[in-house]
Enzyme design. Structure first.
Site, PDB file in Angstrom:
ATOM      1  N   ASP A 110       4.404 -14.550  11.513  1.00 45.35           N
ATOM      2  CA  ASP A 110       3.092 -14.988  11.026  1.00 45.35           C
ATOM      3  C   ASP A 110       2.078 -13.856  11.238  1.00 45.35           C
ATOM      4  O   ASP A 110       1.564 -13.685  12.351  1.00 45.35           O
ATOM      5  CB  ASP A 110       2.714 -16.252  11.815  1.00 45.35           C
TER       6      ASP A 110
ATOM      7  N   HIS B  72      -2.439  10.928   0.013  1.00 49.34           N
ATOM      8  CA  HIS B  72      -2.643   9.585  -0.504  1.00 49.34           C
ATOM      9  C   HIS B  72      -2.731   9.592  -2.029  1.00 49.34           C
ATOM     10  O   HIS B  72      -2.124   8.765  -2.701  1.00 49.34           O
ATOM     11  CB  HIS B  72      -3.944   9.036   0.088  1.00 49.34           C
TER      12      HIS B  72
ATOM     13  N   GLU C  62       0.831  -1.218   0.000  1.00 53.23           N
ATOM     14  CA  GLU C  62       0.000   0.000   0.000  1.00 53.23           C
ATOM     15  C   GLU C  62       0.861   1.261   0.000  1.00 53.23           C
ATOM     16  O   GLU C  62       1.715   1.435   0.881  1.00 53.23           O
ATOM     17  CB  GLU C  62      -0.914  -0.011   1.236  1.00 53.23           C
TER      18      GLU C  62
ATOM     19  N   LYS D 140      -7.077  -0.780  11.615  1.00 58.03           N
ATOM     20  CA  LYS D 140      -6.511  -1.197  10.322  1.00 58.03           C
ATOM     21  C   LYS D 140      -5.263  -0.361  10.040  1.00 58.03           C
ATOM     22  O   LYS D 140      -4.250  -0.871   9.562  1.00 58.03           O
ATOM     23  CB  LYS D 140      -7.560  -1.031   9.214  1.00 58.03           C
TER      24      LYS D 140
HETATM   25  C1  MEV Z   1      -5.585   3.323   5.325  1.00 58.44           C
HETATM   26  O1  MEV Z   1      -4.850   2.187   4.939  1.00 58.44           O
HETATM   27  C2  MEV Z   1      -5.563   3.453   6.836  1.00 58.44           C
HETATM   28  C3  MEV Z   1      -6.427   4.607   7.403  1.00 58.44           C
HETATM   29  O2  MEV Z   1      -7.761   4.476   6.934  1.00 58.44           O
HETATM   30  C4  MEV Z   1      -6.384   4.454   8.894  1.00 58.44           C
HETATM   31  C5  MEV Z   1      -7.309   5.378   9.636  1.00 58.44           C
HETATM   32  O3  MEV Z   1      -8.358   5.766   9.101  1.00 58.44           O
HETATM   33  O4  MEV Z   1      -6.987   5.690  10.803  1.00 58.44           O
HETATM   34  C6  MEV Z   1      -5.896   5.922   6.973  1.00 58.44           C
END
Ligand code: MEV
Length: 442
Positions: free
Chosen positions: A296, A393, A85, A280
């Site tokens: 792992d 991004h 990513e 995430k």
């Molecule tokens: C994207 O990979 C991760 C985010 O969505 C995490 C978040 O929203 O805190 C930017």
């Protein structure tokens, strides 16, 4: 059309590829060529990769990036990250630099206990089962001597075994719930071998136990397996500084930034929809280092998310507060990692990643990985609560779109310049590239 095949695993690699490309691809030669492009010309290296799993037909590459300038307990690290990513490595590097100038990350390992269970069915009186367990417990441990000898020499091994009554949830269901210290090994093999031996001894000894009835003697082992839920294999990482030091420019004061940041964390603490995305982001950092160091990541993911839901509702893995003018941002995470065994001694890039990290012990690696997660979350929340994430991004994403269209260096240069002042969307990039190409044809 798909079709079944018998004995696929026994075919040679080239025969497997022939079958795949002939069965599934309209252009078999083209598909074969792509698979070949990802083989390593070094035969020994390729063979090593072939043998990691079964039915290997080629290698699947992920980029290995590095994020420098991580100051952890006053020691500098450059952290290796394997991830596909865009923005993740850049965000980690940015957070590392930010905190480098504010005292760096402070970490500590809280505990390193791992768990394994023998799940079994016993039809009988629980008091008798308890008596049997008390009598057999030392033999359970003694019978694993050949498995535990080396681990014990190094200071690890079996910590304890408990008998647990689960019969109120499932009729006649009980467990041997065992705890382990596996030092620098992740310990899955060690724990599973011990558990299978416990199960064998337990079943055999039950047949001889005089107080058991004929039926009670027949203990039925359901399974013996480690748990990837490791709430007692826990690490803490934190950053802190006076709130006024949080301000980098005049657009927002340190205090306003801290308050907004804490609000964002509080939302993730009480709102599962947000918590999952928040975590995430934490896992973006964690998985990338876990993968780069040959650990792992599925085990880590499962364990971390279970921990995030331990109070009955899925919640944030990170927390933040202001106390006496000091902003503190921290995480406590369960991480079962190894720096010996498994892939760590086999995969040349994993060995390289571990050397880059000063050959850490498992405890040190737990701290580095937790820092990568905290840094990633800091960077994400900082963007989200200030500029929004799309700006940064999409700039990174621009390169991915241009590569998808096989843009050359001149086109990349021109369009990077163009999108400094224009919003990046897939259609805007496509349009700008088409225009550029048609202009250069004139
Ligand atoms: C994207 O990979 C991760 C985010 O969505 C995490 C978040 O929203 O805190 C930017």
């Amino acid at each position: 059309m798909s079709k079944t095949i018998a004995g696929f695993s026994k075919l040679s690699k080239s025969k497997k590829i022939d079958w795949i490309v002939d069965t599934y691809f309209s252009d078999a030669e083209d598909a074969k060529e792509i698979l070949k492009q990802y083989w390593n010309s070094n035969i020994k290296l390729q063979q090593l990769h072939d043998e990691f799993i079964e039915n290997t037909i080629t290698n699947y590459y992920l980029p290995l990036g590095v994020a420098p300038n991580f100051l952890i307990n006053n020691k500098l690290y450059t952290i290796p990250m394997a991830i596909e990513e865009s923005s993740v490595v850049a965000a980690a590097s940015k957070a590392a630099k930010f905190w480098l100038e504010r005292g760096g990350f402070k970490t500590k390992v809280i505990a390193t206990t791992k768990i394994g269970q023998v799940h079994f069915i016993y039809q009988g009186n629980f008091e008798k089962l308890k008596q049997f367990f008390t009598q057999v417990k030392s033999k359970l441990i003694d019978d694993t001597e050949a498995i535990t000898r080396n681990m014990k020499k190094r200071g690890g091994g079996i910590i304890d075994i408990e008998l647990r009554d689960k019969s109120s949830s499932i009729n006649n269901y009980y467990q041997l719930h065992a705890s382990f210290e596996t030092l620098d090994a992740m310990g899955a093999n060690f724990i599973n071998s011990c558990l299978e031996q416990f199960a064998k001894t337990f079943k055999q000894e039950a047949l001889q136990f005089a107080l058991f009835s004929k039926e009670e003697k027949q203990i039925d082992i359901v399974m013996s397996i480690l748990s990837n839920y490791v709430p007692d294999c826990l690490v803490r990482a934190e950053v802190s500084c006076p709130i006024e030091d949080l301000s980098e420019n005049d657009t927002i004061s340190g205090e306003d930034f801290a308050n907004k940041f804490i609000q964002a964390v509080n939302i993730a603490e009480i709102e599962p929809y947000r918590a999952v995305t928040h975590n995430k982001g934490v896992m973006n950092g964690i998985d990338a280092v876990v993968l780069a160091t040959g650990n792992d990541f599925r085990a880590v993911e499962a364990g971390v998310h279970a921990y995030a839901a331990r109070n009955g509702s899925y919640s944030s893995l990170t927390h933040a507060k202001i106390e006496n003018g000091i902003f503190t941002f921290w995480t406590e995470l369960p991480l079962a990692l190894g720096t010996v065994g498994g892939l760590t001694g086999l995969h040349p890039l994993v060995k390289l990643a571990l050397e880059l990290l000063h050959k850490p012990s498992a405890k040190e690696l737990m701290q580095i990985v937790a820092v990568a997660g905290l840094a990633q979350n800091f960077a994400a929340l900082r963007s989200l609560t200030t500029t929004g994430i799309q700006q940064g991004h999409m700039k990174m994403h621009l390169m991915n779109i241009l590569n998808q269209f096989e843009a050359n260096d001149d086109e990349k240069l021109a369009l990077t310049e163009h999108f400094k002042t224009n919003p990046v969307t897939h259609s805007a990039v496509t349009e700008a590239l088409t225009k550029l190409r048609s202009n250069s044809e004139k």
